[in-house]
Scaffold this active site. Structure first.
Site, mmCIF file in Angstrom:
data_model
loop_
_atom_site.group_PDB
_atom_site.id
_atom_site.type_symbol
_atom_site.label_atom_id
_atom_site.label_comp_id
_atom_site.label_asym_id
_atom_site.label_seq_id
_atom_site.Cartn_x
_atom_site.Cartn_y
_atom_site.Cartn_z
ATOM 1 N N LEU A 117 0.880 -1.170 0.000
ATOM 2 C CA LEU A 117 0.000 0.000 0.000
ATOM 3 C C LEU A 117 0.915 1.216 0.000
ATOM 4 O O LEU A 117 2.014 1.172 0.558
ATOM 5 C CB LEU A 117 -0.869 0.030 1.270
ATOM 6 C CG LEU A 117 -1.970 -1.031 1.426
ATOM 7 C CD1 LEU A 117 -2.636 -0.889 2.796
ATOM 8 C CD2 LEU A 117 -3.022 -0.930 0.337
ATOM 9 N N ASP A 118 0.492 2.320 -0.617
ATOM 10 C CA ASP A 118 1.284 3.550 -0.583
ATOM 11 C C ASP A 118 1.461 4.003 0.860
ATOM 12 O O ASP A 118 0.615 3.714 1.716
ATOM 13 C CB ASP A 118 0.569 4.678 -1.344
ATOM 14 C CG ASP A 118 0.620 4.479 -2.850
ATOM 15 O OD1 ASP A 118 1.324 3.564 -3.304
ATOM 16 O OD2 ASP A 118 -0.057 5.239 -3.565
#
Length: 299
Positions: free
Chosen positions: A90-91
């Site tokens: 995930l960012d």
């Protein structure tokens, strides 16, 4: 330095929290992740990823999830001393459901499920504007490009296979960009108010920054707090509508402190029987929903 003005305080607190996660001892970070464990069995551990914490290391990053996986493994109950393994990413600014595997074999099995699009992922995002139509599919390939400006930088962008012919407006196929990856995002609007919308998103493919690029450049509805994809050629804070600023009690000059409002809300993993994980949005996201008078659907 936390501002006295309560309207600014929640934004600064969030920025401070993100910095804090970079400064704590790895053992403390592992303990934070342990407290955010949603589920565990003999194969997987599911956590609620906090805002502002990168998954991988890099320049200027002192703490990241991958570095503390061996410590977290030792802290969890019924855990062999093997480190945990990443299955997807995930960012840094994205919050929510994240799956870790307890063995290399389990990690490979889960990565394959992601790769073959068998994992159903549902995200929530607060965006500027209202998508037209309010429900649909964005299917436009994405490619990384260098942005030529006074400060050269790289961004993901759209590489469509079609364009409109200038002379008669008819759709024509154009040559496919060699390094573009096909990208598909399903979306539907859940609520809209204050010149913003709450969207439910289902990325069918997993291209870097796919949701952010499809929303900003495909639908013209950038995610609230997505300063990177709110412009093309400049590195500048997002420009917010007057009504949104008023509801958030925010001045445009302070918009740069606004965090990215993208949350991995639900993940369905077909491991034997399907496992379904739901994670409610973080407090800052809930506060924004309240301030913008965006009603979370009750289903």
């Amino acid at each position: 330095q936390i501002p006295r003005d309560p309207r600014q305080r929640w934004l600064r607190e969030l920025a401070a929290l993100s910095q804090q996660l970079q400064q704590v001892h790895p053992n403390v970070l592992a303990k934070i992740l342990k407290e955010r464990t949603l589920y565990q069995n003999e194969e997987i551990v599911v956590i609620d990823k906090p805002y502002g914490l990168p998954v991988h290391g890099g320049p200027g990053i002192k703490n990241c999830i991958s570095d503390v996986l061996p410590i977290l493994a030792k802290m969890l109950k019924n855990m062999k001393a093997d480190p945990l393994h990443l299955c997807h990413r995930l960012d840094k600014e994205t919050t929510g459901v994240m799956v870790l595997a307890r063995s290399k074999e389990a990690a490979e099995k889960i990565r394959l499920l992601f790769k073959t699009r068998q994992v159903e992922k549902i995200y929530w995002a607060i965006v500027l504007g209202d998508p037209d139509p309010v429900e649909g599919i964005v299917e436009i390939p994405i490619v990384e490009k260098e942005v030529q400006s006074h400060q050269s930088h790289y961004k993901m962008t759209l590489a469509p296979n079609y364009r409109l012919r200038p002379e008669d407006g008819k759709v024509m196929k154009i040559r496919r960009h060699r390094s573009a990856e096909s990208a598909v995002t399903r979306y539907r609007r859940l609520a809209s108010a204050s010149a913003c919308s709450l969207l439910e998103l289902q990325p069918i493919t997993g291209v870097k920054h796919q949701i952010r690029v499809h929303l900003a450049y495909g639908l013209g509805c950038p995610i609230l707090g997505d300063h990177k994809y709110s412009h093309w050629s400049k590195l500048a804070p997002q420009k917010l509508p007057e009504l949104t600023l008023r509801r958030l009690k925010l001045e445009q000059s302070k918009a740069r402190h606004l965090p990215l409002h993208l949350h991995a809300h639900q993940l369905r993993l077909p491991l034997g029987q399907p496992l379904d994980f739901v994670c409610k949005p973080p407090l800052f996201f809930q506060k924004t929903l309240r301030k913008l008078e965006l009603d979370i659907p009750k289903d």
